[in-house]
Each structure stands twice: as structure tokens, then as C-alpha cells.
Design a protein around this motif. Structure first.
Motif, PDB file in Angstrom:
ATOM      1  N   VAL A   1       0.851  -1.189   0.000  1.00 50.19           N
ATOM      2  CA  VAL A   1       0.000   0.000   0.000  1.00 50.19           C
ATOM      3  C   VAL A   1       0.886   1.238   0.000  1.00 50.19           C
ATOM      4  N   TRP A   2       1.115   1.780  -1.215  1.00 51.06           N
ATOM      5  CA  TRP A   2       1.853   3.038  -1.362  1.00 51.06           C
ATOM      6  C   TRP A   2       0.915   4.232  -1.406  1.00 51.06           C
ATOM      7  N   SER A   3      -0.309   4.004  -1.777  1.00 47.89           N
ATOM      8  CA  SER A   3      -1.320   5.051  -1.843  1.00 47.89           C
ATOM      9  C   SER A   3      -1.536   5.648  -0.452  1.00 47.89           C
ATOM     10  N   SER A   4      -1.942   6.918  -0.417  1.00 48.23           N
ATOM     11  CA  SER A   4      -2.251   7.583   0.850  1.00 48.23           C
ATOM     12  C   SER A   4      -3.762   7.653   1.018  1.00 48.23           C
ATOM     13  N   PRO A   5      -4.287   7.357   2.199  1.00 48.96           N
ATOM     14  CA  PRO A   5      -5.734   7.250   2.388  1.00 48.96           C
ATOM     15  C   PRO A   5      -6.427   8.609   2.349  1.00 48.96           C
ATOM     16  N   ALA A   6      -7.616   8.626   1.774  1.00 48.32           N
ATOM     17  CA  ALA A   6      -8.538   9.754   1.891  1.00 48.32           C
ATOM     18  C   ALA A   6      -9.633   9.353   2.871  1.00 48.32           C
ATOM     19  N   VAL A   7     -10.073  10.308   3.689  1.00 48.57           N
ATOM     20  CA  VAL A   7     -11.121  10.045   4.681  1.00 48.57           C
ATOM     21  C   VAL A   7     -12.253  11.022   4.422  1.00 48.57           C
ATOM     22  N   ALA A   8     -13.458  10.500   4.165  1.00 45.14           N
ATOM     23  CA  ALA A   8     -14.621  11.337   3.863  1.00 45.14           C
ATOM     24  C   ALA A   8     -15.879  10.490   3.988  1.00 45.14           C
TER      25      ALA A   8
ATOM     26  N   MET B   1     -17.916   8.255   8.318  1.00 47.86           N
ATOM     27  CA  MET B   1     -16.706   8.419   7.523  1.00 47.86           C
ATOM     28  C   MET B   1     -16.247   7.082   6.942  1.00 47.86           C
ATOM     29  N   GLU B   2     -15.715   7.173   5.734  1.00 49.22           N
ATOM     30  CA  GLU B   2     -15.070   6.030   5.095  1.00 49.22           C
ATOM     31  C   GLU B   2     -13.600   6.361   4.810  1.00 49.22           C
ATOM     32  N   VAL B   3     -12.821   5.323   4.634  1.00 46.41           N
ATOM     33  CA  VAL B   3     -11.413   5.426   4.246  1.00 46.41           C
ATOM     34  C   VAL B   3     -11.274   4.830   2.853  1.00 46.41           C
ATOM     35  N   VAL B   4     -10.722   5.600   1.920  1.00 46.19           N
ATOM     36  CA  VAL B   4     -10.514   5.119   0.554  1.00 46.19           C
ATOM     37  C   VAL B   4      -9.017   5.108   0.267  1.00 46.19           C
ATOM     38  N   ILE B   5      -8.541   4.009  -0.332  1.00 48.23           N
ATOM     39  CA  ILE B   5      -7.109   3.866  -0.561  1.00 48.23           C
ATOM     40  C   ILE B   5      -6.864   2.872  -1.688  1.00 48.23           C
ATOM     41  N   GLY B   6      -5.769   3.064  -2.433  1.00 47.10           N
ATOM     42  CA  GLY B   6      -5.363   2.130  -3.472  1.00 47.10           C
ATOM     43  C   GLY B   6      -4.362   1.123  -2.950  1.00 47.10           C
ATOM     44  N   SER B   7      -4.154   0.053  -3.729  1.00 48.35           N
ATOM     45  CA  SER B   7      -3.270  -1.026  -3.287  1.00 48.35           C
ATOM     46  C   SER B   7      -2.553  -1.659  -4.479  1.00 48.35           C
ATOM     47  N   GLY B   8      -1.460  -2.342  -4.160  1.00 44.56           N
ATOM     48  CA  GLY B   8      -0.686  -3.027  -5.187  1.00 44.56           C
ATOM     49  C   GLY B   8      -1.372  -4.224  -5.779  1.00 44.56           C
ATOM     50  N   ASP B   9      -2.492  -4.653  -5.215  1.00 45.85           N
ATOM     51  CA  ASP B   9      -3.246  -5.772  -5.783  1.00 45.85           C
ATOM     52  C   ASP B   9      -4.243  -5.310  -6.846  1.00 45.85           C
ATOM     53  N   ARG B  10      -4.025  -4.080  -7.380  1.00 43.26           N
ATOM     54  CA  ARG B  10      -4.801  -3.493  -8.479  1.00 43.26           C
ATOM     55  C   ARG B  10      -6.157  -2.950  -8.025  1.00 43.26           C
TER      56      ARG B  10
ATOM     57  N   SER C   1      -3.027   8.340  -5.014  1.00 45.06           N
ATOM     58  CA  SER C   1      -3.892   8.572  -3.858  1.00 45.06           C
ATOM     59  C   SER C   1      -5.222   9.146  -4.330  1.00 45.06           C
ATOM     60  N   PRO C   2      -6.328   8.735  -3.718  1.00 43.64           N
ATOM     61  CA  PRO C   2      -7.651   9.151  -4.195  1.00 43.64           C
ATOM     62  C   PRO C   2      -8.010  10.564  -3.760  1.00 43.64           C
ATOM     63  N   ALA C   3      -8.831  11.221  -4.573  1.00 42.95           N
ATOM     64  CA  ALA C   3      -9.515  12.459  -4.181  1.00 42.95           C
ATOM     65  C   ALA C   3     -10.995  12.147  -4.094  1.00 42.95           C
TER      66      ALA C   3
ATOM     67  N   ILE D   1     -15.087   9.140  -6.255  1.00 43.54           N
ATOM     68  CA  ILE D   1     -13.682   8.873  -5.981  1.00 43.54           C
ATOM     69  C   ILE D   1     -12.927   8.983  -7.301  1.00 43.54           C
ATOM     70  N   VAL D   2     -11.888   9.805  -7.354  1.00 42.91           N
ATOM     71  CA  VAL D   2     -11.056   9.920  -8.550  1.00 42.91           C
ATOM     72  C   VAL D   2      -9.656   9.443  -8.189  1.00 42.91           C
ATOM     73  N   ILE D   3      -9.099   8.542  -8.999  1.00 43.18           N
ATOM     74  CA  ILE D   3      -7.808   7.935  -8.681  1.00 43.18           C
ATOM     75  C   ILE D   3      -7.157   7.415  -9.955  1.00 43.18           C
TER      76      ILE D   3
END
Length: 505
Positions: A191-198, A206-215, A240-242, A254-256
Motif C-alpha cells: 500500500v503506497w497510496s495515501s488514504p482519503a477520509v470522507a 466516515m469512510e477510508v478510501v485507498i489504493g493497493s498493489g493488488d490493483r 492517492s484518491p480524491a 472517488i477519482v484515482i
């Protein structure tokens, strides 16, 4: 006595005012104007190696009433510099471990003092005292930490949490008070992506959105880290998501980016795809979201490894313009009205050996100005670093110039004062009412709506989050806690628009 002056900003959505981790939805917009039309170097600071890959932190971290700049470096240190002249206030050493995470600054434990939180290749997440950089707590992960922390009240308990990813394939939620783990979610890749919280789905939580190396892109419940949905891309997701309402439908998207060469727009409610835009190479950079051309519609600005920066329509992802740089655009840039003309510009990061910082007119992608610094322009960011009421620019680099400097602060030659915030002066409309009511703030919403209401200080630092979630129709009164004298701004985000209330205490 508190004096309220009502001003309105529609279409330019508030994003990261002081730093990447300062506004958890990651929209990457600085609304404090600058006056830079012909940039000059204000100061330079020497580190021992590359400067972090994400944004710097700009905030009064030690409570002295003056702004500091906090940066991480591959020379195994985190530095706190005086914003006025770049001299060092303190440094924290990790040992022989690199820092590619970005610092986030907030009052993590509710003691009224600021802390700095950052990840490291030492397999740790550190919380440092803003006053002197000494360690308050450290949390040990199972591998290196590239991800940058988000600090927010994720579970609605009134206390701050720290959310961050790690190479051990986990997303962690830690108590801001002591760094103990509240929950952890295991992905299928690093997990190199940085989490967004919204609040992504309008349920008031609130939710946490994040990208991962598993695509995949994951949406997790902030309360316990359980999965709400996951979206599968075609490759590694290091972007990292906006989180924003990019198409004006009153719902969050979510835009990523992904290494499958695409930029995705996903429904916040369930993660289904609304649109995708294909670039010519990896998209590891993170998107910035705002109304870039003043047409009342949102745009997304994002870079790609195909040497280009793209501006896309939020409504359908079609291209509005593209700018060709000198090399990969691999990490985030930022939107800011840096020249004070009432329109946004975009600051472009680039891969080495390119040493040019480009400032683009965000409405059409033309070059407003450029300056040669040093190789590898790392995540330029804007904010008021010297307390003059105008945004300056902080730029990290990976290759030294002739003097070996690696961090630059840019300003206008005249050191302008009191530039103000970017506003569009229009009627309130849409049935919303947002005004002062003595020492309170009154908000009327004509129908149930997802809103965010927060108080920021004159430097754009988050002071108090008054509400974030679904608000019922009718009138609502909020009572901000403003302990110190000064100028503040109440910022209301709703249905893709924003309004702000200037507060002078």
C-alpha cells in the motif's frame, strides 16, 4: 466581539490548505492567493538526500504564532524549518531509514498542541511533538511505509485517528492519542497510496478510501475497517484518491489513477465506475479537483508517466486540455491562485533530470511562468509560510543544484501582503442560507444534503471541524470554539459548491 463578513466561493472546492494530510479528502487546492508572477527564491535549505515524494506540511507546529515548514528526506530525517527564512528549528532522525511519506500536522491527542505524524522505511509510524520534534509515540508496522498519513475522526467518537498504509499489505487506523491500533485491514498488495477520509456514500459516517498493489481501490468503514466495496483496475494503484462531487449530482465520487494508464471516477456509494480516461502511461500521480475555468463545473487535473498533465471534465472524464512536460509526472501537483488574478494555476511535479517547475494556467494549460531549480521537482505545494497573508511555494528536489540545495521556497519579488482568498462573488442561490448569528453560524438547507463545515485560521490550518455528514432539511446553528484572537474562515462544502464566512475575532 466577533465580526462576521460574508463572502462566497462557488465552484472552487476547498482542498489541502496547509498540507497533504491536512484535509483528508485530498482535493489538493489552496484557496489563499499569492502574488507570484515572476518567482524568486526566498530561501533554500540543504538536506543530505532527496526530499519526500509528497507534499510538505505548512503550519504553526509549535504554537509560537509563526508558520513552519515540515519536510521528510531520504537522509533519514524529518525537518522543521522556519517559514520566514528556512532556518532549522528541529530535526528528528530515524536511524538509517529513508522517509518518502509526507508529514501531517494536527492536534492528535486533544491537548491543544500540534503533533507531526509521518511514516518511515524503519517500519514505523511516528508521532512527534510540534514544539521540539521529540517522539510522543511510534507504531510498528510489518514493512516499509511509503504511504502518507491522514488524520481525522474516522469513527465519530470525537477523537482523532491516524490512517496510513504499509508495505506489509495493510491499512492501519491508530489512536491519535497514543498510537495504539484501532483496526487494520489486509489488502492483497503493498500500500503506497495515501488514504482519503470522507463520507463517501452520504450515510453520515466516515469512510477510508485507498489504493493497493493488488490493483484495487478499497472503501473501508472508518469505524472498524471492514470493507464497504472494492474496485479492480488493470494494474498497481499507487495514486492517492480524491473524494469530491465532481459531476454536480449531489453525490460523492472517488477519482484515482492506476498503472493501467487510466484515471478512474467511481461512485462513492458503491465503487461502480462512472467513467475512465486513458493516458499514454502509468498514472501514479494523484488528482487535484476544482472548477478550473470558472464555468461552474468541476475539473480534474492529474499527471501521467507519458510526460503530460491532463485536465478532465468531472462530468464525463473527457479531456479539456493537456500539457507536455519534460519527463514523467509521477507525483502530485497542486492547484492555487498563485498570481492573485482570481483564477487557479497548477504547479507541476516532474521526474529527473528535469529541473523546471512549471506553473500552468489551469483554465487552458498554458504556461503562466517557469523557473529552473534542480532535478526532480517533488510535489510543489503552496501556502503562507511567512505570515504575510499570501501563498508562497515549497518545492523539494532529488538532485542538487550547484550549491547542493534540495528544498526551495519561492515568493514574489515585492513580498506582497494580504493577498486574500479566491472568491467568486455571486448570490447564494439553491435555497441555502449561510450567515452569522451573533457568535454562532446559521445554516439553512432546503432539503437533506451532505455537507462539511469546518473552521480554518488565516494560514489555512484546520482549527475545528463543526460537521461532516448528512444534514436534515431546515435551519441549523453551530457554535465554533475560537480561543485565540485573529482571522478565521468558516468553510461550507455542499453538493459540489463551497461557501465561506470570514470571521474576525
Amino acid at each position: 466581539m466577533i465580526e462576521y463578513v460574508l463572502t462566497i466561493c462557488v465552484g472552487a472546492v476547498m482542498g489541502n490548505w496547509p498540507m497533504w494530510g491536512g484535509e483528508p479528502s485530498h482535493q489538493s487546492v489552496q484557496l489563499l492567493k499569492g502574488a507570484i508572477t515572476s518567482p524568486v527564491i526566498k530561501w533554500r535549505f540543504v538536506t543530505g538526500d532527496q526530499v519526500e515524494w509528497q507534499f510538505s506540511a505548512i503550519a504553526d507546529v509549535d504554537g509560537d504564532g509563526k508558520i513552519e515548514v515540515v519536510i521528510g528526506s531520504v537522509d533519514y530525517k524529518v525537518y522543521c524549518l522556519r517559514g520566514s527564512d528556512g532556518t532549522q528549528k528541529w530535526a528528528f532522525a530515524y536511524g538509517l531509514f529513508s522517509v518518502r511519506s509526507s508529514p501531517a500536522v494536527a492536534d492528535c491527542d486533544g491537548d491543544g498542541r500540534m503533533e507531526v505524524v509521518i511514516g518511515s522505511f524503519s517500519q514505523k509510524v511516528y508521532c512527534l511533538r510540534g514544539t521540539d520534534g521529540t517522539q510522543k509515540w511510534a507504531f510498528t508496522t510489518g514493512d516499509s511505509v511509503w504511504s502518507s498519513p491522514a488524520i481525522a475522526d474516522c469513527d465519530g467518537d470525537g477523537r482523532m485517528e491516524v490512517v496510513i498504509g504499509s508495505d506489509d499489505r495493510k491499512v492501519y487506523c491508530l489512536r491519535g492519542s497514543d498510537g495504539t491500533q484501532k483496526w487494520a485491514f489486509t489488502t492483497g498488495g503493498v500500500v503506497w497510496s495515501s488514504p482519503a477520509v470522507a463520507d463517501c456514500d452520504g450515510d453520515g459516517k466516515m469512510e477510508v478510501v485507498i489504493g493497493s498493489g493488488d490493483r484495487k481501490v478499497y472503501c473501508l468503514r472508518g469505524s472498524d475497517g471492514t470493507q464497504k466495496w472494492a474496485f479492480t483496475t488493470g494494474d498497481f494503484v499507487g495514486s492517492s484518491p480524491a473524494v469530491a462531487d465532481v459531476d454536480g449530482d449531489g453525490q460523492m465520487e472517488i477519482v484515482i489513477g492506476s498503472n493501467d494508464r487510466k484515471v478512474y471516477c467511481l461512485r462513492g456509494s458503491d465503487g461502480t465506475q462512472k467513467w475512465a480516461f486513458t493516458t499514454g502511461n502509468y498514472v501514479s500521480s494523484s488528482p487535484a479537483v476544482a472548477d478550473c475555468d470558472g464555468d461552474g463545473q468541476m475539473e480534474i487535473v492529474v499527471g501521467s508517466y507519458d510526460y503530460k498533465v491532463y485536465c478532465l471534465r468531472g462530468s464525463d472524464g473527457t479531456q479539456k486540455w493537456a500539457f507536455t512536460t519534460g519527463n514523467y509526472v509521477h507525483i502530485p501537483g497542486a492547484l492555487v491562485d498563485i498570481d492573485g488574478d482570481g483564477r487557479l494555476e497548477y504547479l507541476v511535479s516532474q521526474y529527473p533530470p528535469t529541473s523546471t517547475l512549471y506553473c500552468l494556467n489551469a483554465e487552458n494549460g498554458s504556461v503562466a511562468w517557469q523557473i529552473n531549480l534542480a532535478g526532480d521537482i517533488h510535489s510543489p505545494f503552496a501556502g503562507d509560510i511567512d505570515g504575510d497573508g499570501c501563498s508562497e511555494i515549497i518545492v523539494g528536489t532529488a538532485d542538487p543544484d550547484a550549491q547542493g540545495y534540495r528544498v526551495f521556497a519561492l515568493d514574489d519579488p515585492g513580498n506582497a501582503q494580504g493577498c486574500g482568498a479566491i472568491y467568486v462573488e455571486e448570490g447564494l442561490g439553491n435555497g441555502f442560507e449561510f450567515k452569522s448569528a451573533g457568535k454562532s453560524i446559521y445554516l439553512f438547507v432546503p432539503k437533506e444534503a451532505q455537507v462539511s463545515l469546518a473552521i480554518y485560521d488565516a494560514q489555512g490550518r484546520l482549527v475545528q471541524r463543526l460537521y461532516d455528514g448528512v444534514l436534515s432539511s431546515g435551519g441549523h446553528t453551530f457554535n465554533p470554539t475560537l480561543e485565540n484572537k485573529g482571522v478565521y474562515m468558516a468553510v461550507l462544502k455542499y453538493q459540489g459548491g463551497m461557501r465561506s464566512l470570514k470571521i474576525v475575532r
